[in-house]
Design a protein around this motif. Sequence first.
Motif, mmCIF file in Angstrom:
data_model
loop_
_atom_site.group_PDB
_atom_site.id
_atom_site.type_symbol
_atom_site.label_atom_id
_atom_site.label_comp_id
_atom_site.label_asym_id
_atom_site.label_seq_id
_atom_site.Cartn_x
_atom_site.Cartn_y
_atom_site.Cartn_z
ATOM 1 N N HIS A 44 0.957 -1.191 0.052
ATOM 2 C CA HIS A 44 0.002 -0.035 0.095
ATOM 3 C C HIS A 44 1.075 1.358 0.105
ATOM 4 O O HIS A 44 0.666 2.115 -0.707
ATOM 5 N N HIS A 45 1.799 1.406 0.844
ATOM 6 C CA HIS A 45 2.612 2.562 0.987
ATOM 7 C C HIS A 45 3.822 2.630 -0.352
ATOM 8 O O HIS A 45 3.817 3.947 -0.716
ATOM 9 N N ILE A 46 4.006 1.617 -0.997
ATOM 10 C CA ILE A 46 4.857 1.612 -2.208
ATOM 11 C C ILE A 46 4.095 2.302 -3.069
ATOM 12 O O ILE A 46 4.076 3.153 -3.780
ATOM 13 N N ILE A 47 2.740 1.693 -3.193
ATOM 14 C CA ILE A 47 1.658 2.287 -4.277
ATOM 15 C C ILE A 47 1.592 3.732 -4.016
ATOM 16 O O ILE A 47 1.217 4.573 -4.900
ATOM 17 N N GLY A 48 1.052 3.936 -2.917
ATOM 18 C CA GLY A 48 0.671 5.418 -2.544
ATOM 19 C C GLY A 48 1.589 6.643 -2.414
ATOM 20 O O GLY A 48 1.353 7.568 -2.334
ATOM 21 N N GLN A 49 3.025 6.390 -2.777
ATOM 22 C CA GLN A 49 3.945 7.409 -3.057
ATOM 23 C C GLN A 49 3.432 8.401 -3.885
ATOM 24 O O GLN A 49 3.385 8.026 -5.274
ATOM 25 N N GLN A 50 3.397 9.539 -3.680
ATOM 26 C CA GLN A 50 3.376 10.868 -4.514
ATOM 27 C C GLN A 50 1.978 10.595 -5.347
ATOM 28 O O GLN A 50 1.733 11.380 -6.714
ATOM 29 N N ILE A 51 1.104 9.908 -4.791
ATOM 30 C CA ILE A 51 -0.446 9.737 -5.639
ATOM 31 C C ILE A 51 -1.522 10.022 -4.691
ATOM 32 O O ILE A 51 -1.180 10.069 -3.355
ATOM 33 N N TRP A 60 -5.153 -0.515 -5.642
ATOM 34 C CA TRP A 60 -5.230 -1.878 -4.771
ATOM 35 C C TRP A 60 -6.613 -2.485 -4.988
ATOM 36 O O TRP A 60 -6.383 -3.622 -5.018
ATOM 37 N N GLN A 61 -7.696 -1.743 -5.244
ATOM 38 C CA GLN A 61 -8.882 -2.444 -5.568
ATOM 39 C C GLN A 61 -8.849 -3.285 -7.010
ATOM 40 O O GLN A 61 -9.096 -4.729 -7.076
ATOM 41 N N ARG A 91 8.364 1.553 -11.947
ATOM 42 C CA ARG A 91 9.499 1.564 -11.007
ATOM 43 C C ARG A 91 8.510 1.112 -9.637
ATOM 44 O O ARG A 91 9.345 0.047 -8.951
ATOM 45 N N LYS A 92 7.357 1.243 -9.524
ATOM 46 C CA LYS A 92 6.834 0.844 -8.133
ATOM 47 C C LYS A 92 6.557 -0.671 -8.604
ATOM 48 O O LYS A 92 6.596 -1.347 -7.393
ATOM 49 N N ALA A 93 6.195 -0.820 -9.757
ATOM 50 C CA ALA A 93 6.038 -2.616 -9.920
ATOM 51 C C ALA A 93 7.194 -3.270 -9.498
ATOM 52 O O ALA A 93 7.168 -4.246 -8.967
ATOM 53 N N GLU A 94 8.284 -2.839 -9.949
ATOM 54 C CA GLU A 94 9.443 -3.341 -9.708
ATOM 55 C C GLU A 94 9.969 -3.494 -8.397
ATOM 56 O O GLU A 94 10.490 -4.564 -7.856
ATOM 57 N N TYR A 95 9.461 -2.362 -7.505
ATOM 58 C CA TYR A 95 9.649 -2.613 -5.941
ATOM 59 C C TYR A 95 8.969 -3.663 -5.469
ATOM 60 O O TYR A 95 9.297 -4.211 -4.514
ATOM 61 N N ALA A 133 12.803 5.943 5.050
ATOM 62 C CA ALA A 133 12.673 6.165 6.560
ATOM 63 C C ALA A 133 11.330 6.844 6.671
ATOM 64 O O ALA A 133 10.779 6.126 7.688
ATOM 65 N N TRP A 134 10.506 7.567 6.059
ATOM 66 C CA TRP A 134 9.373 8.363 6.448
ATOM 67 C C TRP A 134 8.504 7.042 6.165
ATOM 68 O O TRP A 134 7.529 6.880 6.943
ATOM 69 N N THR A 135 8.537 6.263 4.986
ATOM 70 C CA THR A 135 7.349 5.241 4.789
ATOM 71 C C THR A 135 7.678 4.293 5.614
ATOM 72 O O THR A 135 6.511 3.575 6.382
ATOM 73 N N ALA A 136 8.761 3.969 6.208
ATOM 74 C CA ALA A 136 8.910 2.897 7.269
ATOM 75 C C ALA A 136 8.338 3.324 8.650
ATOM 76 O O ALA A 136 7.746 2.489 9.311
#
Length: 217
Positions: A44-51, A60-61, A91-95, A133-136
Amino acid sequence: MYFAYGEKETEYLRQKDKRLGEVIEKIGHIYRKTDTDLFSSVIHHIIGQQISTKAQATIWQRMQNTFGTVTAGKIAITNENELQGFGMTFRKAEYIIDFSQKVQDGSFDLDGIRQKTNEEAIAALSALKGIGAWTAEMILLFCLERPDVFSFDDLAIQRGLRMVYHHRKIDRKLFEKYRRRFSPYCSVASLYLWAVAGGAVENMRDYAPKRKRVTAH
């Protein structure tokens, strides 16, 4: 589920800080949703960055519609193009695939995160691709429900501090002063500072210096 706290935490913060106590009184109890599934929380947090939150929920749905329950095993055998088709960046898909494969092969101990201290958990999560760090710290607060999370890198928390305490700027030294004051319930203080930054209390303004307007010649 919502982040769990009660009178014990708010009374402690009231006694430690009169201004924050007044904010707590005005706002009342804050209901912030949590996601106690650590695997989905990281994704969720990877997907949600900057959107936007809405865009994050839509992606997610779509993943749930395709995979059913989203598991490491299901994502580990997909590819970046398929994930990108849900609306995220390549890039997010790779992560996400990298994280899922590490969970699947055991090179990342997901369950072990819960036994770590805040500092250890942040270090382990930050070692993943796409997690800073912030996401963590947000994962610690909104998934693991750790009670003492206070993120210097969170601009809304800095804004809330400026608004409540009339500071023009929040540097690391000043931030640490508030961290020590609010500990061991920094997470609850964070909820109220986020609410203030979002306009929950009338007639509170941001004391940050206004940027000078640049006029074209």
